[in-house]
Design an enzyme around this catalytic site. Sequence first.
Site, PDB file in Angstrom:
ATOM      1  N   THR A 103       0.882  -1.182   0.000  1.00  0.00           N
ATOM      2  CA  THR A 103       0.000   0.000   0.000  1.00  0.00           C
ATOM      3  C   THR A 103       0.906   1.213   0.000  1.00  0.00           C
ATOM      4  O   THR A 103       2.007   1.175   0.545  1.00  0.00           O
ATOM      5  CB  THR A 103      -0.939   0.039   1.227  1.00  0.00           C
ATOM      6  OG1 THR A 103      -1.771  -1.087   1.208  1.00  0.00           O
ATOM      7  CG2 THR A 103      -1.775   1.306   1.263  1.00  0.00           C
ATOM      8  N   VAL A 116     -13.855  -3.459   1.682  1.00  0.00           N
ATOM      9  CA  VAL A 116     -13.214  -2.159   1.529  1.00  0.00           C
ATOM     10  C   VAL A 116     -12.368  -1.922   2.775  1.00  0.00           C
ATOM     11  O   VAL A 116     -12.837  -2.135   3.889  1.00  0.00           O
ATOM     12  CB  VAL A 116     -14.284  -1.055   1.364  1.00  0.00           C
ATOM     13  CG1 VAL A 116     -13.661   0.322   1.487  1.00  0.00           C
ATOM     14  CG2 VAL A 116     -14.986  -1.194   0.013  1.00  0.00           C
ATOM     15  N   GLY A 117     -11.138  -1.527   2.586  1.00  0.00           N
ATOM     16  CA  GLY A 117     -10.241  -1.313   3.722  1.00  0.00           C
ATOM     17  C   GLY A 117     -10.263   0.123   4.202  1.00  0.00           C
ATOM     18  O   GLY A 117     -11.220   0.865   3.975  1.00  0.00           O
ATOM     19  N   ASP A 118      -9.180   0.510   4.850  1.00  0.00           N
ATOM     20  CA  ASP A 118      -9.089   1.868   5.394  1.00  0.00           C
ATOM     21  C   ASP A 118      -8.659   2.895   4.347  1.00  0.00           C
ATOM     22  O   ASP A 118      -8.983   4.080   4.460  1.00  0.00           O
ATOM     23  CB  ASP A 118      -8.110   1.916   6.572  1.00  0.00           C
ATOM     24  CG  ASP A 118      -6.708   1.450   6.174  1.00  0.00           C
ATOM     25  OD1 ASP A 118      -6.582   0.612   5.244  1.00  0.00           O
ATOM     26  OD2 ASP A 118      -5.732   1.904   6.801  1.00  0.00           O
ATOM     27  N   GLY A 177      -6.018  -2.551   7.747  1.00  0.00           N
ATOM     28  CA  GLY A 177      -7.014  -1.495   7.659  1.00  0.00           C
ATOM     29  C   GLY A 177      -8.122  -1.610   8.687  1.00  0.00           C
ATOM     30  O   GLY A 177      -8.610  -0.598   9.206  1.00  0.00           O
TER      31      GLY A 177
HETATM   32  C1  SD4 Z   1      -5.956  -2.297   3.682  1.00  0.00           C
HETATM   33  N1  SD4 Z   1      -4.391  -0.784   4.637  1.00  0.00           N
HETATM   34  O1  SD4 Z   1      -6.629  -2.513   2.695  1.00  0.00           O
HETATM   35  C2  SD4 Z   1      -4.609  -1.650   3.511  1.00  0.00           C
HETATM   36  C3  SD4 Z   1      -3.628  -2.733   3.309  1.00  0.00           C
HETATM   37  C4  SD4 Z   1      -2.213  -2.376   3.517  1.00  0.00           C
HETATM   38  O2  SD4 Z   1      -0.041  -3.007   3.601  1.00  0.00           O
HETATM   39  O3  SD4 Z   1      -1.862  -1.280   3.868  1.00  0.00           O
HETATM   40  N2  SD4 Z   1      -1.306  -3.304   3.353  1.00  0.00           N
HETATM   41  O4  SD4 Z   1      -6.301  -2.638   4.808  1.00  0.00           O
END
Ligand code: SD4
Length: 347
Positions: free
Chosen positions: A194, A223-225, A248
């Site tokens: 990310t 859906v993530g953060d 997330g």
């Molecule tokens: C998520 N924060 O979709 C992202 C994933 C991530 O390193 O950062 N991976 O939760």
Amino acid sequence: MTFSRREFLTSTATATAGAALGSVPALAAEAPGHKAALPVVIASSNGIRGVKVAWDRIVAGEDTLDAIIAGVNIQELDPDDQSVGLGGLPNADGVVQLDASCMHGPTRRAGSVGCLEDIATPSLVAKAIMDYTDHIMLVGDDARKFAIQMGFKTQNLLTEKSRQDWLRWKARLNPGDAWLNHDDDVKIKFTTGTINMNAVNAGGDVSSVTTTSGMAWKVPGRVGDSPIIGAGQYCDNTVGAAGSTGRGEANIKVCGAFLAVEQMRMGKSPEQALLHVVERVIAMTEKRLLGDNGRPLFDLDFYAIHKDGRFAGVSCYEGGTFAVCDSAGPRVMTSAYLYKASERPRR
Ligand code: SD4
């Protein structure tokens, strides 16, 4: 704030020892942290190429948000980065679904896209939503349709490497199912990068962006953060910007990027603000995600920049890094942390 002063000092002492910054600070006497002359750009460490591109563009007079989006586009378009855009690891069905969001300090605007398929640069789609609609967030198939209407080109985002990783994951999922393991030697990745990037220009204008393919093998539709304004990234032109990478689900519950900016608004340094956020994350973590020693079983990293040029990266565990670029050039720096690597529970 649910920590007592004693708890705050104890945990801050841990964190500060972790950051190798010396003695226990009182609430008012903060660790010095890092400070750069403006402009300055910071990112997760995979943004080491992007921070330089963004910094050069800002020095040349480009808007901070356009500049950092150009910075994260490098990872989005890189088929070898399996955490973002083209080549991102897919969901449980083998489909690449992307999330991104951005915020523009000077105009106080934001854009976001979730669960986007077939478009390699969700950061630009998020910006198009910000620029061309009265909305902030579009998701799924309708976000894809919007992007096509805006002139974005569709392509298959699943590279052969990521498809093979997905196949290996799927084959090993249930020992009793009809899928045969076809490669015993390869380690399967679950999450990787990310990219979050934040910038302040010489005039103190601030922007932030985060883009990701999310957690590998996620439940389709998850859906993530990253696309959640206030969790994956946030900026306020009167204060600064912050963003996150890592689990997330843990970040969403504390609105980590917003909380970091609010802590800076109340006078904390970027580093102290982020340490506060990580402590809140731990305090909000359900038991199943904590080891026997009470330490988290996941990683979460935060990045923050103050409009005065102070900046920081903070991780749950020792060993985290982040990228920065100022007039001294691009470099990877060590993040402060809450817990020593030796405290990480075995899974
Ligand atoms: C998520 N924060 O979709 C992202 C994933 C991530 O390193 O950062 N991976 O939760």
